[in-house]
Design an enzyme around this catalytic site. Structure first.
Site, PDB file in Angstrom:
ATOM      1  N   ASP A   1       1.205  25.513  47.586  1.00 19.54           N
ATOM      2  CA  ASP A   1       2.649  24.840  47.103  1.00 19.54           C
ATOM      3  C   ASP A   1       2.818  25.082  45.696  1.00 19.54           C
ATOM      4  O   ASP A   1       4.045  25.114  45.109  1.00 19.54           O
ATOM      5  CB  ASP A   1       2.911  23.647  47.545  1.00 19.54           C
ATOM      6  CG  ASP A   1       4.311  23.291  47.449  1.00 19.54           C
ATOM      7  OD1 ASP A   1       5.452  23.978  47.733  1.00 19.54           O
ATOM      8  OD2 ASP A   1       4.792  22.203  46.597  1.00 19.54           O
TER       9      ASP A   1
ATOM     10  N   HIS B   1       6.639  25.348  45.156  1.00 19.11           N
ATOM     11  CA  HIS B   1       6.728  23.712  44.738  1.00 19.11           C
ATOM     12  C   HIS B   1       7.586  23.083  45.391  1.00 19.11           C
ATOM     13  O   HIS B   1       8.626  22.528  44.608  1.00 19.11           O
ATOM     14  CB  HIS B   1       6.850  23.875  43.148  1.00 19.11           C
ATOM     15  CG  HIS B   1       6.030  22.783  42.459  1.00 19.11           C
ATOM     16  ND1 HIS B   1       5.303  22.763  41.329  1.00 19.11           N
ATOM     17  CD2 HIS B   1       5.928  21.467  42.823  1.00 19.11           C
ATOM     18  CE1 HIS B   1       4.823  21.550  41.154  1.00 19.11           C
ATOM     19  NE2 HIS B   1       5.052  20.837  41.873  1.00 19.11           N
TER      20      HIS B   1
ATOM     21  N   GLU C   1       3.263  29.733  37.713  1.00 18.22           N
ATOM     22  CA  GLU C   1       4.290  29.340  38.581  1.00 18.22           C
ATOM     23  C   GLU C   1       5.235  29.029  37.724  1.00 18.22           C
ATOM     24  O   GLU C   1       6.458  29.370  37.995  1.00 18.22           O
ATOM     25  CB  GLU C   1       4.279  28.271  39.471  1.00 18.22           C
ATOM     26  CG  GLU C   1       4.028  26.833  38.854  1.00 18.22           C
ATOM     27  CD  GLU C   1       3.998  25.612  39.708  1.00 18.22           C
ATOM     28  OE1 GLU C   1       3.313  25.397  40.716  1.00 18.22           O
ATOM     29  OE2 GLU C   1       5.109  24.677  39.607  1.00 18.22           O
TER      30      GLU C   1
ATOM     31  N   ARG D   1      -1.993  21.035  41.608  1.00 16.69           N
ATOM     32  CA  ARG D   1      -1.464  21.944  40.574  1.00 16.69           C
ATOM     33  C   ARG D   1      -2.151  23.198  40.534  1.00 16.69           C
ATOM     34  O   ARG D   1      -3.257  23.319  41.382  1.00 16.69           O
ATOM     35  CB  ARG D   1      -1.724  21.234  39.397  1.00 16.69           C
ATOM     36  CG  ARG D   1      -1.149  20.097  38.864  1.00 16.69           C
ATOM     37  CD  ARG D   1       0.353  20.429  38.726  1.00 16.69           C
ATOM     38  NE  ARG D   1       1.169  19.360  38.400  1.00 16.69           N
ATOM     39  CZ  ARG D   1       1.946  18.685  39.037  1.00 16.69           C
ATOM     40  NH1 ARG D   1       2.094  19.057  40.362  1.00 16.69           N
ATOM     41  NH2 ARG D   1       2.776  17.852  38.904  1.00 16.69           N
TER      42      ARG D   1
HETATM   43  P1  NAI Z   1      -3.180   9.686  42.253  1.00 17.73           P
HETATM   44  O1  NAI Z   1      -3.270   9.595  40.978  1.00 17.73           O
HETATM   45  O2  NAI Z   1      -2.642   8.669  42.927  1.00 17.73           O
HETATM   46  O3  NAI Z   1      -4.478  10.291  42.954  1.00 17.73           O
HETATM   47  C1  NAI Z   1      -5.239  11.462  42.165  1.00 17.73           C
HETATM   48  C2  NAI Z   1      -6.623  11.280  42.652  1.00 17.73           C
HETATM   49  O4  NAI Z   1      -7.514  12.310  42.303  1.00 17.73           O
HETATM   50  C3  NAI Z   1      -7.265   9.905  42.073  1.00 17.73           C
HETATM   51  O5  NAI Z   1      -7.885   9.110  43.084  1.00 17.73           O
HETATM   52  C4  NAI Z   1      -8.429  10.494  41.125  1.00 17.73           C
HETATM   53  O6  NAI Z   1      -9.540   9.478  41.272  1.00 17.73           O
HETATM   54  C5  NAI Z   1      -8.576  11.715  41.651  1.00 17.73           C
HETATM   55  N1  NAI Z   1      -9.348  12.527  40.940  1.00 17.73           N
HETATM   56  C6  NAI Z   1      -9.142  12.674  39.484  1.00 17.73           C
HETATM   57  N2  NAI Z   1     -10.304  13.606  39.031  1.00 17.73           N
HETATM   58  C7  NAI Z   1     -10.650  14.289  40.361  1.00 17.73           C
HETATM   59  C8  NAI Z   1     -11.761  15.105  40.325  1.00 17.73           C
HETATM   60  N3  NAI Z   1     -12.270  15.770  39.296  1.00 17.73           N
HETATM   61  N4  NAI Z   1     -11.980  15.579  41.528  1.00 17.73           N
HETATM   62  C9  NAI Z   1     -11.536  14.934  42.691  1.00 17.73           C
HETATM   63  N5  NAI Z   1     -10.677  14.076  42.768  1.00 17.73           N
HETATM   64  C10 NAI Z   1     -10.340  13.659  41.369  1.00 17.73           C
HETATM   65  O7  NAI Z   1      -2.191  11.174  42.369  1.00 17.73           O
HETATM   66  P2  NAI Z   1      -1.270  11.303  43.683  1.00 17.73           P
HETATM   67  O8  NAI Z   1       0.268  10.917  43.544  1.00 17.73           O
HETATM   68  O9  NAI Z   1      -1.791  11.363  45.025  1.00 17.73           O
HETATM   69  O10 NAI Z   1      -0.792  12.947  43.286  1.00 17.73           O
HETATM   70  C11 NAI Z   1      -2.125  13.679  43.274  1.00 17.73           C
HETATM   71  C12 NAI Z   1      -1.605  15.215  42.492  1.00 17.73           C
HETATM   72  O11 NAI Z   1      -0.573  15.894  43.517  1.00 17.73           O
HETATM   73  C13 NAI Z   1      -0.566  15.020  41.231  1.00 17.73           C
HETATM   74  O12 NAI Z   1      -1.846  14.977  40.126  1.00 17.73           O
HETATM   75  C14 NAI Z   1       0.146  16.160  41.164  1.00 17.73           C
HETATM   76  O13 NAI Z   1      -0.662  17.282  40.429  1.00 17.73           O
HETATM   77  C15 NAI Z   1       0.191  16.652  42.725  1.00 17.73           C
HETATM   78  N6  NAI Z   1       1.695  16.737  43.038  1.00 17.73           N
HETATM   79  C16 NAI Z   1       2.247  17.512  43.636  1.00 17.73           C
HETATM   80  C17 NAI Z   1       3.434  17.599  44.029  1.00 17.73           C
HETATM   81  C18 NAI Z   1       4.107  19.030  44.597  1.00 17.73           C
HETATM   82  O14 NAI Z   1       5.382  18.889  44.759  1.00 17.73           O
HETATM   83  N7  NAI Z   1       3.399  19.945  45.082  1.00 17.73           N
HETATM   84  C19 NAI Z   1       4.367  16.373  43.828  1.00 17.73           C
HETATM   85  C20 NAI Z   1       3.385  15.408  43.325  1.00 17.73           C
HETATM   86  C21 NAI Z   1       2.368  15.356  42.982  1.00 17.73           C
END
Ligand code: NAI
Length: 333
Positions: free
Chosen positions: A257, A294, A262, A233
């Site tokens: 991305d 994005h 944005e 994000r």
């Molecule tokens: P997820 O929920 O499976 O994994 C997120 C991980 O981040 C978890 O393991 C969590 O413990 C960890 N986390 C939480 N707080 C943290 C911190 N302070 N420091 C380090 N790690 C921390 O989520 P997923 O599916 O892997 O997605 C991750 C992020 O990717 C989403 O939150 C979203 O913002 C972004 N995203 C971007 C997309 C894009 O098109 N650019 C599309 C989909 C998601």
């Protein structure tokens, strides 16, 4: 159920209409982003369907509530753009698509790494102009480099897997280490990751803890010439600080991305307008910065999953059975 689909691009209409073929929902598509100005469009719709740059603050949620909306079905995994406390207070259920294609995002992060390393975007333009000089295109072997992964959820672990396949060493930081992480993922404190990684990729959600996680003091701890990739994000990165890091040479490559402002730019064609975001325009002037709008999620598989899961959430809400991927209000988020 009557569903008002906001930020509905032609591809959203295609995939949602296809997923609805076997269902009976009534879909109304609005190209507009959901904001306080456009929320009245949802009057009489039990469900508002929103994407990442729709604005679901307390004011908008109150408007939706007044108009009869009981469900907000997010077409995204992230939910940082929703005031969950307000939704809970108003009795609006919020559902999301938890993992539509973690491969899509992880693979795009790798594409940014590869393109920045070998400067394929510069090479493409040069060759088209008959310029076959190699100066400025010098890359490095990924093999043997240390890659830092911040956030080892669905996407972070797949990214780690791919980079390990190149022969990279993987160090990772996550306050909740993932039991599914393979043995090659070495969990380390954040300052160790900053100090050791040649490439850092952000895969954590936006929370109060990660807001501007990458700021001037974090950058100062990183290796000189580090490659920084953000497909998480925008607000996880302090843009002002990375511009300073790029100018000083401390950041050697930047792949984005997502961008913290944005909302005003992405998903729309601004090519005939003056873009007045000076910070964004400054970023585009660096030869070692690659920005995509994005699009990491944007694959056939992901759009199919997003449409299917969004409508399955709505089915489950309506029928009271099946899986509803509800976003539960947590005071920390
Ligand atoms: P997820 O929920 O499976 O994994 C997120 C991980 O981040 C978890 O393991 C969590 O413990 C960890 N986390 C939480 N707080 C943290 C911190 N302070 N420091 C380090 N790690 C921390 O989520 P997923 O599916 O892997 O997605 C991750 C992020 O990717 C989403 O939150 C979203 O913002 C972004 N995203 C971007 C997309 C894009 O098109 N650019 C599309 C989909 C998601």
């Amino acid at each position: 159920m009557r569903i008002a689909v906001f930020s509905a691009k032609p591809y959203d209409q295609t995939f949602l209409t296809r997923a609805n073929a076997a269902r009976r929902h009534s879909l109304s598509f609005f190209d507009a982003r959901l904001t306080a100005e456009t929320a009245p469009l949802a009057v009489g719709f039990e469900c508002g369907c929103a994407f990442v740059n729709d604005h679901l603050d307390a004011v908008v949620l109150e408007q939706l509530h007044q108009g009869g909306t009981r469900l907000v079905a997010l077409r995204s995994a992230g939910f940082n753009h929703v005031d969950l406390a307000a939704a809970e207070r108003l009795g609006i259920t919020v559902a999301r698509v938890p993992a539509y294609s973690p491969h899509a995002v992880a693979e795009h992060a790798v594409a940014l790494v590869m393109s920045l390393n070998r400067m394929t975007f510069r090479a493409y333009n040069r060759v088209r102009e008959g310029n076959f000089a190699l100066d400025g295109l010098l890359g490095f072997d990924l093999h043997g480099k240390t890659v830092g992964v911040i956030g080892t959820g669905h996407i972070g672990l797949i990214f780690a897997d791919i980079m390990h396949g190149f022969g990279c060493r993987i160090v990772a930081y996550d306050p909740y280490p993932n039991p599914e992480a393979k043995a090659f993922v070495e969990y380390v404190p954040l300052d160790t990751l900053y100090a050791q990684a040649d490439i850092i990729s952000l895969h954590c959600p936006l929370t109060p803890d990660t807001d501007h996680l990458i700021n001037a003091s974090a950058i100062a701890q990183m290796k000189r010439g580090v490659m920084l990739i953000n497909t998480g994000r925008g607000r996880v990165v302090d843009t002002h600080a990375v511009i300073a890091g790029l100018k000083s040479g401390h950041i050697g490559y930047l792949g984005l991305d997502v961008y913290e402002e944005e909302e005003q730019l992405f998903f729309e064609d601004h090519s005939h307008k003056v873009i007045d975001d000076d910070q964004f325009m400054r970023l585009t002037t660096f030869h070692n910065v690659l920005i995509t709008g994005h699009q990491a999620f944007f694959t056939q598989e992901a759009l199919t999953n997003i449409a299917e899961t969004t409508l399955a959430n709505i089915d489950a809400f309506e029928s009271g059975s099946g899986t509803l991927h509800r976003v539960v209000y947590d005071k920390r988020t």
